[in-house]
Design a protein around this motif. Structure first.
Motif, mmCIF file in Angstrom:
data_model
loop_
_atom_site.group_PDB
_atom_site.id
_atom_site.type_symbol
_atom_site.label_atom_id
_atom_site.label_comp_id
_atom_site.label_asym_id
_atom_site.label_seq_id
_atom_site.Cartn_x
_atom_site.Cartn_y
_atom_site.Cartn_z
ATOM 1 N N VAL A 92 -3.388 -1.363 11.052
ATOM 2 C CA VAL A 92 -3.787 -2.052 9.832
ATOM 3 C C VAL A 92 -4.480 -3.370 10.201
ATOM 4 O O VAL A 92 -3.994 -4.105 11.062
ATOM 5 N N CYS A 101 -4.235 -13.810 2.846
ATOM 6 C CA CYS A 101 -4.226 -12.519 3.533
ATOM 7 C C CYS A 101 -4.733 -11.398 2.618
ATOM 8 O O CYS A 101 -4.321 -11.274 1.467
ATOM 9 N N ARG A 128 -5.723 -7.122 3.091
ATOM 10 C CA ARG A 128 -5.858 -5.960 3.961
ATOM 11 C C ARG A 128 -7.269 -5.405 3.878
ATOM 12 O O ARG A 128 -7.841 -5.272 2.783
ATOM 13 N N GLN A 162 -9.240 -2.113 4.310
ATOM 14 C CA GLN A 162 -8.951 -0.686 4.383
ATOM 15 C C GLN A 162 -10.124 0.047 5.028
ATOM 16 O O GLN A 162 -10.981 0.621 4.356
ATOM 17 N N VAL A 195 -5.830 -7.081 8.826
ATOM 18 C CA VAL A 195 -5.627 -8.070 7.759
ATOM 19 C C VAL A 195 -6.454 -9.306 8.083
ATOM 20 O O VAL A 195 -6.338 -9.864 9.177
ATOM 21 N N ASP A 236 -0.186 -4.504 -0.372
ATOM 22 C CA ASP A 236 -0.346 -5.944 -0.565
ATOM 23 C C ASP A 236 0.882 -6.569 -1.220
ATOM 24 O O ASP A 236 1.339 -7.654 -0.830
#
Length: 511
Positions: free
Chosen positions: A282, A292, A294, A296, A284, A347
């Motif tokens: 993952v 923060c 993410r 994708q 971030v 999240d």
């Protein structure tokens, strides 16, 4: 008459002789003790055995050993006695005078009249070296029931009848305690740890115990079932917070490890340990303003750092060139079991926004174990310009040269007013307080000084502290810029060694 008297005397004498003879025969018939044949038996410590025999007169038994005693009325005695007839006597075998690997013999003597004879020989077999590895319920581990070592570490009890040493163990574990003492209740705790490089896969082996002479006494099987499905490890676990990357993305350093801080060429190799290599990578990004987020990548998202993954726990980290300001992010990895639990609301599970503040989304500490590393990449620096960042967050603020702002003063006028033509403008948002770090680009001196005097007039906002610093890269610290301050604050930055003006920073509010 005389003859008659002699005859009577003879009869009396004969009668006496016959009476004495008969009496002697009766004594021999009833008074000689009859002893049973000696019997040999073997008894272990803690046993009670019954001795049976027939006595033709009053008798007494005695034992030659303190560890072999008669049970009389519930008490232990060194001797016992009784009357004529069939007899049953209980004997208790104790643990007095016990030495390892040595047998003992006790003689049971029967006394009748003035005679004595050994009628029983009782042998107590030798006690060998005994050692057991036990669980918390005092159950021993055996070949059919190996001691299972948990992920990372386990503890077991050791019980032995001798001063023991742990002489050998598999190379995939490490034992914190390797010896212990004997005693009636000699119970020592043995701590066993899985070596870092062996936590991934299942293993089997043996613990070998020896006595003080080094003789092998026992081996106990142990096993490890491998890393659990909900656990994950990284080669960066010793320090995951201080990874820095150059602006071109070609070098990295880690100031948090021994000997760290030196630049190393990219890519950065990282290993991941997960059950059956089932893990999810993952990305971030950590923006100073928004916090923060993410990225994708599986749905087409892109980020400035990425990995090559062989799906077997070996990844290579790559970082793109940075054409803007300093940036930060997190590389994370989850075991599939954990990821499946949080992926639909990633999240909300992993990040939080502190209520009642304007702080950006931050990483929950509950998820620190899934951070492979925190990355920070240097931003572009303009030679001869100024770099301004927010202390604590590293947020880079945009700085403009005076000429780029469309100012009316010529270069000569700037020098006349500020002492230099190297003048820069910084615009700060209202309703926000600041602590700033100002670093002149291209400055090669050891120290900086700063003041807020312009032509004899103080230009500093109330409550603000402006100081020069002595660090590897000399910078000026500006602390305590409050909310809703108005007007301009002029900061003159000078070389601390000669007083030459390096640059001037004019700070204004907007919004």
């Amino acid at each position: 008459m005389k003859d008659k008297i002699y005859f009577l005397r003879f009869v009396v004498l004969a009668f006496c002789l016959v009476f004495v003879a008969c009496s002697d025969d009766d004594d021999k018939k009833q008074g000689d003790p009859i002893f049973p044949e000696v019997q040999k038996i073997s008894c272990a410590v803690g046993e009670t055995v019954e001795l049976t025999f027939n006595a033709n007169m009053n008798w007494k038994l005695s034992s030659s050993a303190l560890w072999c005693k008669f049970v009389v009325g519930g008490e232990l005695m060194n001797s016992c006695s009784g009357e004529t007839g069939e007899q049953t006597v209980a004997v208790s075998i104790g643990d007095d005078a016990t030495a390892l690997n040595k047998s003992y013999k006790a003689e049971i003597s029967l006394w009748m009249g003035a005679d004595k004879k050994v009628v029983y020989e009782i042998t107590r077999p030798s006690t060998g070296y005994e050692v057991s590895l036990l669980d918390e319920n005092d159950n021993p581990y055996t070949e059919d029931n190996p001691a299972t070592i948990a992920y990372k570490s386990s503890s077991f009890y050791v019980r032995a009848n001798f001063d023991w040493q742990l002489a050998e163990w598999p190379d995939w574990i490490d034992a914190d305690i390797t010896s212990g003492e004997a005693g009636e209740q000699s119970t020592n705790k043995l701590y066993v740890n899985i070596q870092t490089e062996y936590t991934k896969n299942a293993n089997e082996g043996f613990l070998t115990f020896v006595n003080e002479a080094g003789d092998k006494v026992a081996t106990v099987p142990v096993k490890y079932e491998g890393i659990p499905e909900d656990k994950i490890e990284f080669s960066t676990d010793d320090n995951k917070w201080n990874w820095s990357f150059t602006v071109d993305g070609q070098f990295y350093s880690n100031s948090g490890v021994s000997g760290g801080g030196n630049l190393e060429p990219m890519p950065l190799n990282i290993s991941i340990v997960a059950k059956n290599d089932k893990y999810v990578i993952v990305f971030v990004e950590d923006d100073p303003e928004w916090g923060c987020t993410r990225v994708q990548t599986e749905y087409g998202g892109t980020t400035w750092f990425n990995v090559e993954d062989d799906k077997k726990g070996n990844i290579q980290l790559h970082v793109d060139e940075n054409v803007g300001k300093e940036r930060s992010g997190y590389l994370m990895a989850f075991p599939v079991l954990k990821y499946d639990m949080i992926k639909d609301a990633f999240d909300d599970n992993v990040f939080y926004l502190e209520e009642g503040t304007d702080k950006p989304y931050m990483m929950r500490s509950d998820y620190d174990d899934y951070i492979v590393m925190r990355l920070t990449q240097e931003g572009q620096k303009v030679e001869g310009g100024l770099s301004v960042s927010v202390d604590g967050t590293g947020e880079q603020l945009e700085v403009f040269s005076y000429a780029d702002t469309g100012g009316e003063l010529t270069e000569e006028q700037l020098i006349e007013k500020y002492g230099t033509a190297s003048v820069y403008m910084l615009y700060l948002e209202n309703n926000r307080s600041y602590n700033l770090i100002v670093t002149p680009g291209g400055f090669t001196g050891w120290s900086l000084e700063a003041n807020t005097m312009l032509n004899g007039v103080e230009t500093k906002w109330d409550g603000v502290e402006v100081t020069g610093t002595w660090v590897d890269s000399a910078a000026v610290s500006i602390y305590g810029i409050g909310e809703n301050t108005a007007g301009e604050m002029v900061v003159t930055i000078m070389d601390g060694t000669n007083g030459n003006i390096v640059s001037v920073l004019i700070i204004s509010r907007f919004g």
